[in-house]
Motif scaffolding. Structure first.
Motif, PDB file in Angstrom:
ATOM      1  N   GLN A  44       0.839  -1.199   0.000  1.00 43.21           N
ATOM      2  CA  GLN A  44       0.000   0.000   0.000  1.00 43.21           C
ATOM      3  C   GLN A  44       0.878   1.255   0.000  1.00 43.21           C
ATOM      4  OE1 GLN A  44      -3.865   0.147   0.395  1.00 43.21           O
ATOM      5  NE2 GLN A  44      -3.063   1.913  -0.702  1.00 43.21           N
ATOM      6  N   PRO A  72      -7.454   1.834  -1.433  1.00 46.37           N
ATOM      7  CA  PRO A  72      -7.036   0.665  -0.647  1.00 46.37           C
ATOM      8  C   PRO A  72      -6.930  -0.586  -1.525  1.00 46.37           C
ATOM      9  CG  PRO A  72      -8.749   1.877   0.501  1.00 46.37           C
ATOM     10  CD  PRO A  72      -8.657   2.482  -0.865  1.00 46.37           C
ATOM     11  N   LEU A  73      -6.013  -1.476  -1.162  1.00 49.76           N
ATOM     12  CA  LEU A  73      -5.787  -2.688  -1.945  1.00 49.76           C
ATOM     13  C   LEU A  73      -6.890  -3.712  -1.709  1.00 49.76           C
ATOM     14  CD1 LEU A  73      -1.982  -3.251  -1.258  1.00 49.76           C
ATOM     15  CD2 LEU A  73      -3.045  -1.746  -2.919  1.00 49.76           C
ATOM     16  N   THR A 190      -4.352  -3.121  -7.195  1.00 50.32           N
ATOM     17  CA  THR A 190      -4.026  -1.760  -6.764  1.00 50.32           C
ATOM     18  C   THR A 190      -4.733  -0.813  -7.712  1.00 50.32           C
ATOM     19  OG1 THR A 190      -1.998  -1.671  -8.112  1.00 50.32           O
ATOM     20  CG2 THR A 190      -1.796  -2.503  -5.885  1.00 50.32           C
TER      21      THR A 190
END
Length: 318
Positions: A44, A72-73, A190
């Motif tokens: 991240q 956010p991943l 991502t």
């Protein structure tokens, strides 16, 4: 990316799914573990590093400044990711990761690609309606240019963790043609938002197959940041004064008249080219837009009164 009219309901719906503060990778009892890398805090952090510079790959195409941020991943099966995206046209650009034999994957919405193509050639960001089922050679060239730019930025972003190189290897319009990834493979998604002004953002995804990152697992589980040393106030104040004294060229574009090639060839000394000065003109600092203002005079000299100033992201100073 840049025009309210270019935003589709499809983009908004894709981003409506909730995302928590941590990577979303819930596991099913009895299934293989999707994410072997813990909380993905390091990845991240790398995505945030990439986001600070990612817009530089798109601004030359869109011909205007923008902003970029990292979402956010999430970790999910590739099939689930495909189901989430839906059937719309998308560009799939594999990136060969070296050292190793794994591949990352850049995913761009077809709508966004055609919008950039039109902007690059001086248009307003118009896209074909209805959308075609495949990309034109010019659109594929835009995708290759973007993937090449992102590949260079990825190398820099990953440097604190691992010395990796990312090499673009073509463009596909159909995910079924991707030979290096199967539907059951786990991928780390991502996601990056790119926007200008108040327009709705476009979204760019970079997928990392979990298997491709396993050789770098120890690095991804390590902490990127150590304890920051206390800065010297004398040095910091001196640096601040020096930076504040840096001079930037400020310019404004009052008019950009257009004339035909025939008229251009006929021009001679003494000819007049009429111009119309807009009520509000752009004020630029170097290659970036500072704001807009109105033309007038001050102390007997031509001047511009600023009526608006662009919001500057703190990431621009990092």
């Amino acid at each position: 990316m840049v025009n309210d009219g270019s935003t589709t309901e499809e983009l908004s719906d894709r981003r409506a799914r909730p995302r928590g503060g941590k990577a979303a990778h819930a596991e099913v009892l009895g299934s293989a573990k999707l994410n072997p890398f813990g909380d993905l805090h390091t990845l991240q952090h790398l995505s945030a590093r990439l986001a600070r510079n990612l817009r530089t790959g798109f601004e030359p195409l869109a011909r205007q400044a923008g902003r970029c941020w990292a979402e956010p991943l999430s970790v999910q099966r590739f099939n689930d990711y495909l189901a989430e995206r839906g059937p719309g046209l998308a560009a799939w650009a594999p990136l060969q990761i070296s050292p190793g034999s794994g591949q990352a994957l850049i995913v761009l919405d077809g709508h966004f690609v055609f919008e950039l193509l039109d902007l690059f050639f001086g248009g307003n960001g118009d896209v074909p309606s209805p959308m075609p089922g495949e990309f034109t050679p010019a659109a594929e060239t835009i995708v290759r240019r973007i993937s090449g730019s992102i590949a260079a930025l990825l190398k820099s972003a990953w440097e604190p963790v691992a010395r990796l190189s990312f090499e673009p290897s073509g463009v596909e319009a159909n995910a079924a043609m991707l030979s290096a990834i199967d539907g059951d493979d786990a991928v780390i998604v991502t996601r990056f938002g790119i926007a200008t002004g108040s327009a709705q953002p476009a979204w760019v995804d970079i997928l990392y197959p979990v298997n491709a990152l396993k050789p770098h697992g120890p690095s991804l589980n390590a902490k990127v940041h150590g304890k920051t040393a206390e800065r010297d106030p004398v040095w910091h104040n001196g640096l601040t004064r020096a930076v504040m004294g840096v001079r930037f060229p400020v310019r404004s574009v009052l008019a950009e008249p257009r004339i035909s090639l025939g008229r251009l060839l006929e021009l001679k000394e003494g000819d007049v080219i009429p111009i119309t000065i807009a009520q509000s003109v752009e004020v630029m600092v170097a290659a970036n837009r500072l704001g807009a203002g109105t033309v007038g005079t001050s102390n007997g000299r031509a001047a511009i009164r600023l009526s608006s100033i662009e919001q500057i992201s703190p990431e621009d100073f990092q």
